[in-house]
Design an enzyme around this catalytic site. Structure first.
Site, PDB file in Angstrom:
ATOM      1  CB  CYS A  78     155.353 -65.137 -15.981  1.00  0.00           C
ATOM      2  SG  CYS A  78     154.595 -65.391 -17.709  1.00  0.00           S
ATOM      3  CG  HIS A 181     151.215 -64.359 -14.219  1.00  0.00           C
ATOM      4  ND1 HIS A 181     151.930 -63.565 -14.169  1.00  0.00           N
ATOM      5  CD2 HIS A 181     150.908 -65.021 -15.671  1.00  0.00           C
ATOM      6  CE1 HIS A 181     152.426 -63.095 -15.551  1.00  0.00           C
ATOM      7  NE2 HIS A 181     151.917 -64.191 -16.462  1.00  0.00           N
ATOM      8  CD  GLU A 183     151.821 -61.918 -10.932  1.00  0.00           C
ATOM      9  OE1 GLU A 183     151.794 -61.682 -12.278  1.00  0.00           O
ATOM     10  OE2 GLU A 183     152.399 -62.876 -10.229  1.00  0.00           O
TER      11      GLU A 183
END
Length: 198
Positions: A78, A181, A183
């Site tokens: 990001c 992202h 995650e």
């Protein structure tokens, strides 16, 4: 493996994703520890100027530059994909300069919501070991108003939002960075983190 803590948030979700995969990692804001890490994840959310102010004030920015020069594998996520460039339009920030380029804001379009939030496809334009086994045009989760703008040689994947196609995966030498992202991107995001760790 070190997850860099420079006050840009979102570290716990990266740490928890690695823990779920059985991968040892530490969250650190210690420049010495970051410089000596065998691998570095450079995540974050927020504004480029504030992030760079923190990196410059703490010495973490210099530690990242040293690690990059040494050849340490670095994964940006990001805002970590934007401030590895030379500069950002956001707050006219001078950034780390690890990859030549600039972070620019999406152009306004009728009915186009900025920030770009949600799932979107990534079209891989080059292979990278961190993305081994990930099908082309897979969906990943995005939250951003700015995106990298750089030469084609450093682009590994691209995404289209509205009528704008932008680099969403960039890299150079030992650095790979995703505008999306990992995650928050489910099984595929976890697989990328696992690939990078291994």
């Amino acid at each position: 493996m070190i997850i860099v803590d420079y006050g840009a948030g979102n570290l716990t979700s990266v740490y928890n994703a690695l823990k779920y995969l059985g991968i040892d990692s530490d969250i650190s804001s210690d420049p010495g520890q970051i410089e000596k890490a065998d691998k570095i994840i450079f995540p974050g959310v927020g504004a480029a100027k504030a992030a760079m102010d923190n990196l410059n004030r703490t010495g973490i920015g210099e530690a990242l530059k040293t690690a990059a020069k040494k050849g340490t594998p670095i994964l940006g996520i990001c805002i970590g994909c934007q401030i590895i460039l030379d500069s950002s339009e956001e707050g006219s920030a001078q950034c780390l300069g690890l990859i030549p380029g600039k972070a620019i804001r999406f152009k306004d379009e009728p009915d186009l919501k900025i920030p770009h939030i949600g799932w979107n496809q990534v079209n891989f334009t080059k292979e990278h070991p961190a993305f081994k086994g990930i099908p082309n045009n897979s969906n990943f989760y995005f939250v951003h108003s700015y995106h990298p703008n750089l030469s084609e040689e450093n682009i590994y994947g691209a995404t289209t939002y509205g009528s704008q196609t932008f680099p969403s995966l960039i890299g150079k030498d030992n650095i790979i960075a995703a505008q999306f992202h990992l995650e928050k991107s489910g099984e595929l995001g976890l697989r990328v983190l696992s690939n990078f760790a291994n």
